[in-house]
Design a protein around this motif. Sequence first.
Motif, short mmCIF file in Angstrom:
data_model
loop_
_atom_site.label_atom_id
_atom_site.label_comp_id
_atom_site.label_asym_id
_atom_site.label_seq_id
_atom_site.Cartn_x
_atom_site.Cartn_y
_atom_site.Cartn_z
N ARG A 55 0.79 -1.28 -0.11
CA ARG A 55 -0.01 0.10 -0.23
C ARG A 55 0.95 1.37 0.07
O ARG A 55 1.92 1.16 0.77
N PRO A 56 0.40 2.28 -0.77
CA PRO A 56 1.40 3.47 -0.75
C PRO A 56 1.16 4.02 0.59
O PRO A 56 0.14 4.04 1.48
N THR A 57 2.25 4.96 1.22
CA THR A 57 2.16 5.53 2.32
C THR A 57 2.72 7.37 1.89
O THR A 57 3.14 7.46 0.82
N HIS A 58 2.50 8.07 2.91
CA HIS A 58 3.19 9.43 2.68
C HIS A 58 2.71 10.02 1.28
O HIS A 58 3.33 10.40 0.59
N GLY A 59 1.25 10.18 1.07
CA GLY A 59 0.78 10.50 0.13
C GLY A 59 1.33 9.80 -1.21
O GLY A 59 1.31 10.68 -2.50
N GLY A 60 1.82 8.65 -1.44
CA GLY A 60 2.50 8.16 -2.34
C GLY A 60 3.82 8.07 -2.39
O GLY A 60 4.54 7.72 -3.44
N ALA A 61 4.51 9.05 -1.70
CA ALA A 61 6.05 9.03 -1.64
C ALA A 61 6.89 7.65 -1.01
O ALA A 61 7.96 7.61 -1.33
N GLY A 62 5.95 6.88 -0.44
CA GLY A 62 6.34 5.62 0.32
C GLY A 62 5.44 4.33 -0.02
O GLY A 62 4.60 4.61 -0.63
N ARG A 63 5.91 3.20 0.49
CA ARG A 63 5.15 2.22 0.46
C ARG A 63 5.36 1.39 1.67
O ARG A 63 6.41 1.38 2.46
N GLU A 64 4.34 0.57 2.05
CA GLU A 64 4.43 -0.49 3.13
C GLU A 64 4.14 -1.66 2.35
O GLU A 64 3.26 -1.91 1.51
N VAL A 65 5.27 -2.70 2.53
CA VAL A 65 5.02 -4.13 1.84
C VAL A 65 5.31 -5.13 2.83
O VAL A 65 6.11 -5.16 3.61
N LYS A 66 4.44 -6.21 2.85
CA LYS A 66 4.53 -7.22 3.75
C LYS A 66 4.64 -8.57 2.74
O LYS A 66 3.93 -8.68 1.81
N LEU A 67 5.70 -9.47 2.97
CA LEU A 67 5.93 -10.58 2.20
C LEU A 67 5.33 -11.82 2.88
O LEU A 67 5.29 -11.96 4.29
N VAL A 68 5.07 -12.92 2.12
CA VAL A 68 4.82 -14.27 2.72
C VAL A 68 5.79 -14.69 3.76
O VAL A 68 7.17 -14.32 3.47
N ARG A 72 8.46 -7.46 6.77
CA ARG A 72 7.85 -6.24 6.38
C ARG A 72 8.78 -5.02 5.97
O ARG A 72 9.96 -5.18 6.54
N PHE A 73 8.41 -4.20 5.17
CA PHE A 73 9.30 -3.24 4.67
C PHE A 73 8.45 -1.92 4.63
O PHE A 73 7.46 -1.68 4.33
N GLN A 74 9.15 -0.69 4.97
CA GLN A 74 8.90 0.45 4.75
C GLN A 74 9.66 1.12 4.01
O GLN A 74 10.87 1.26 4.17
N GLU A 75 9.22 1.82 2.84
CA GLU A 75 9.95 2.16 1.72
C GLU A 75 9.84 3.79 1.36
O GLU A 75 8.76 4.18 1.73
N THR A 76 10.77 4.25 0.74
CA THR A 76 10.75 5.39 0.11
C THR A 76 10.91 5.23 -1.42
O THR A 76 11.80 4.80 -1.85
N ILE A 77 10.09 5.77 -2.29
CA ILE A 77 9.99 5.85 -3.71
C ILE A 77 11.10 6.85 -4.09
O ILE A 77 11.33 8.00 -3.82
N MET A 78 12.23 6.32 -4.69
CA MET A 78 13.45 6.97 -5.25
C MET A 78 13.21 7.46 -6.23
O MET A 78 13.88 8.53 -6.98
N ALA A 79 12.50 6.80 -7.32
CA ALA A 79 12.42 7.21 -8.82
C ALA A 79 11.23 6.71 -9.13
O ALA A 79 10.59 5.40 -9.24
N ALA A 80 10.12 7.36 -9.77
CA ALA A 80 9.18 7.05 -10.52
C ALA A 80 8.90 7.93 -12.05
O ALA A 80 8.48 8.89 -12.20
N ASP A 81 9.50 7.26 -12.81
CA ASP A 81 9.73 8.03 -14.27
C ASP A 81 9.02 7.01 -15.22
O ASP A 81 9.26 6.00 -15.46
N PRO A 82 7.61 7.73 -15.43
CA PRO A 82 6.76 6.83 -16.03
C PRO A 82 7.32 6.05 -17.37
O PRO A 82 8.07 6.88 -18.18
N GLU A 83 6.82 4.95 -17.53
CA GLU A 83 7.43 4.06 -18.63
C GLU A 83 8.83 3.63 -18.79
O GLU A 83 9.14 3.09 -19.68
#
Length: 162
Positions: A55-68, A72-83
């Motif tokens: 799920r996105p966090t911080h208004g889309g600037a981060g993510r929370e991810v859980k794995l099998v 668990r990870f709390q992440e920061t988006i570093m690059a979002a270059d469309p396509e």
Amino acid sequence: MARRLRPVGLDFTEDAPIRLAFTARTTAAPEAVYRALAEEVEGWPRWFGAVTLARPTHGGAGREVKLVGGVRFQETIMAADPEQRYAYRVDETNAPGIRALLEEWRLTPSGSGTHVRWTFAADGPAAVRFALTAARPGLGHSFRTAVRALDRRLSDRRAAGQ
């Protein structure tokens, strides 16, 4: 227990002590693949079997991810270059031993589809480096299976006219 990791920049994909890179091809266009990666974050569990929650966090600037298995990870988006590219740094995790982690998805048009390259860049003590190197075949299999599932999902969307 969650631990803070060392913050790294995008150049970490080039100079990390552990760099695992995998490639696959989709029949979907880069814009569709990018949208699934970066804009439809909550959909990851539908096509990436190792992911149980995203799920996105911080208004889309981060993510929370859980794995099998409960990682668990709390992440920061570093690059979002469309396509072209989607990259994120793990800031906090409960995975033992990892000191730094950055993942990058590169998208390149390829005929009537997309060439997808996933780079997993990490740092940790010798035991973690050994474990990640040993896990390479499994990570590669997980990636290729996920990309195939994503391609099927995107193909079904195209067929349904979405």
